[in-house]
Design an enzyme around this catalytic site. Structure first.
Site, short mmCIF file in Angstrom:
data_model
loop_
_atom_site.label_atom_id
_atom_site.label_comp_id
_atom_site.label_asym_id
_atom_site.label_seq_id
_atom_site.Cartn_x
_atom_site.Cartn_y
_atom_site.Cartn_z
N LYS A 80 -90.32 45.50 53.01
CA LYS A 80 -91.35 44.27 53.44
C LYS A 80 -92.53 44.35 53.03
CE LYS A 80 -93.40 41.83 57.13
NZ LYS A 80 -94.63 42.21 56.43
N GLY A 133 -98.97 51.12 58.99
CA GLY A 133 -99.84 49.94 59.62
C GLY A 133 -100.50 50.42 60.99
N LYS A 153 -94.63 48.96 68.50
CA LYS A 153 -93.75 47.70 68.76
C LYS A 153 -92.29 48.37 67.87
CE LYS A 153 -96.68 43.89 69.36
NZ LYS A 153 -97.04 42.52 69.07
N GLU A 192 -97.01 56.00 59.86
CA GLU A 192 -98.13 56.38 59.42
C GLU A 192 -99.17 55.26 59.93
OE1 GLU A 192 -101.47 56.68 58.02
OE2 GLU A 192 -100.92 56.19 56.04
N CYS A 196 -106.87 54.38 55.95
CA CYS A 196 -106.48 55.05 57.50
C CYS A 196 -107.17 56.50 57.43
CB CYS A 196 -105.08 55.19 57.60
SG CYS A 196 -104.27 55.92 56.02
N GLU A 216 -110.86 52.86 65.80
CA GLU A 216 -110.81 52.63 64.36
C GLU A 216 -111.31 51.23 63.83
OE1 GLU A 216 -107.35 53.59 60.78
OE2 GLU A 216 -106.85 52.47 62.51
#
Length: 482
Positions: free
Chosen positions: A177, A230, A237, A252, A286, A385
């Protein structure tokens, strides 16, 4: 305008079971460039079933033959180089130079895991050394099975390569996905799979958002492992969903990485590395080194040099080769960063350069590069972040203080140390709690070196042999020798 109404399942383009439509936009021109049919749980069921059917045959094919397909992926990406760079720039907002890095790193990743697949086949069944007479132990590495892969929007091609390439090398089959925000670059991966004759069901691509595809994919009992890149919110979740059935998971997630500039650093070189670490890809990375920790003896000179570099950054059309920084990837992300600029005002932060005081291009989801100094450690901008071109600076008086401040974070993805003394830089870097630490360098990422973090930055490692091992299960056969 493109219409992505189909899913790539079992090597066929199949109409999605979903009914909702999602707009795909160009963040510079602020116009819709495609329409995406959001997938449905039924699409996930079909993709998982196809992957399950294909997995035994893909495993039996052997590492050397799987490697040939990975090399073919690299060739397919190379052949579509110019097209994919323009597609990424239009869908993601990246400057062309940044799309080139994304694509080249992806190509290198497929080639690297082709070599790893061959090495995996060569070492299967190796005998383990031990001191028990009359007993032989052999070790095999089997694929985890059917894996669900979910990637973000900031680096579409390389983050998908980091997952797809090792998974296929290991002998896993994939339900993939991509982000619904930037589906266009990764849509090409299914087209390449089709063109190279990848066996049916080995790679299945399902378009959609978290509601339509993400949630049913992570909860699906037919998935043996989930790999997600993400946000921390979604990562938690995913981890909860994987706990049902004790399925494997690698995550990650976010970062709030420090960059330490010691008192012997060359100011001009340091300013270049600091700017690259936070303003590359409009700060949407990130590992962005968004916390500048600088020795007070060189702080003023460094901040002055950074201000000059910020002023020289050219904002504009990503397709213009003279553009240094494109827009944020979406209006939603621009708004998220703007909320932090509002918080900075409420907290009374001192701006060396303030995005709100710079003229922006007439169109586009832009945030100008920003720099705050003397930011308190309890500031939300210091601790959270932001995922945008916002740099926060603090001064220190010693290496020990710099290390303590750098490690004072729940995140631990990356860090950078800058010093004229290489051994000193390494010594300080070794004391930092992070997965990747650069010294006197930009953020060089290579497929041979691991990627992943400490703390809430994630679980597991991607890239290198560690990335391959994340898709393998170890098996020993033990019995009489001879």
């Amino acid at each position: 305008m493109r219409h992505l109404t189909q899913q790539f399942i079992d090597n066929q383009w199949i109409d999605s079971h979903g009914q909702r439509r999602l707009a795909v936009t160009d963040p510079y021109r602020q116009e819709q460039i495609a329409e995406l049919t959001a997938g449905h749980a039924a699409d996930v069921d079909a993709a998982v079933a196809a992957a399950r059917r294909a997995q035994p045959g893909w495993q039996a094919l052997g590492g050397a033959r799987r490697a040939d397909y990975l090399d073919a992926f690299a060739k397919g990406l190379t052949a579509r180089r110019g097209e994919l760079m323009r597609t990424s720039a239009g869908n993601n907002g990246k400057a062309l130079a940044e799309t080139e890095i994304d694509l080249d790193d992806a190509i290198a990743c497929y080639r690297y895991y082709a070599t790893q697949a061959r090495a995996l086949e060569a070492r299967q069944g190796r005998v383990v050394e031990h001191d028990m007479a009359g007993v032989q132990a052999q070790v095999f590495e089997d694929p985890a099975g059917v894996v669900g892969l979910i990637t973000p929007w900031n680096f579409p091609l390389v983050t998908s390569a980091w997952k797809i390439a090792p998974a296929l090398a290991a002998g896993c089959t994939v339900v993939f996905k991509p982000s619904e925000v930037t589906p266009l670059p990764e849509h090409a991966l299914a087209e390449i799979a089709e063109s190279i004759g990848l066996p049916a069901g080995v790679l299945n691509l399902v378009h959609g958002d978290g509601e339509g595809i993400g949630a049913p994919l992570t909860a699906h009992k037919g998935i043996d492992k989930i790999s997600f890149t993400g946000s921390n919110l979604v990562g938690e979740k995913v981890m909860r969903a994987a706990a049902d059935g004790v399925r494997g998971v690698s995550l990650e997630l976010g970062g709030k990485s420090p960059i330490l500039v010691l008192d012997d650093a060359d100011i001009e070189s340091a300013a270049d590395w600091v700017a690259a670490g936070i303003y590359f890809n409009s700060g949407q990375i990130c590992s962005a080194t968004s916390r500048l920790i600088v020795h007070e003896a060189v702080a003023d000179a460094l901040l002055d040099a950074l201000a000059r570099r910020i002023d020289a950054i050219r904002l504009g059309d990503p397709l213009d080769e003279h553009t240094d920084m494109g827009p944020m990837t979406s209006a939603r992300q621009r708004q998220a960063v703007e909320r932090y600029l509002t918080i900075a005002g409420e907290e009374g932060l001192s701006a060396v350069r303030d995005a709100r005081h710079r003229d922006l291009p007439a169109q586009g989801e832009f945030i100008a590069p920003t720099l705050y100094r003397d930011v308190p450690t309890d500031s939300r901008l210091w601790r959270e972040e932001i995922f945008g071109p916002v740099l926060c600076a603090r001064t220190v008086t010693s290496d020990a203080e710099a290390i303590e401040l750098a490690n004072d974070s729940d995140f631990g993805l990356a860090a950078t140390v800058i010093s004229a003394d290489v051994e000193r830089a390494k010594r300080v870097g070794r004391a930092l709690r992070a997965g990747s630490i650069w010294y006197n360098s930009e953020q060089v990422v290579m497929p041979q070196a691991s990627w992943g973090g400490f703390g809430i930055s994630g679980i597991g490692r991607e890239l290198g042999p560690w990335g391959l091992s994340g898709y393998l299960e170890v098996k020993h056969l033990i019995g009489p020798a001879g």
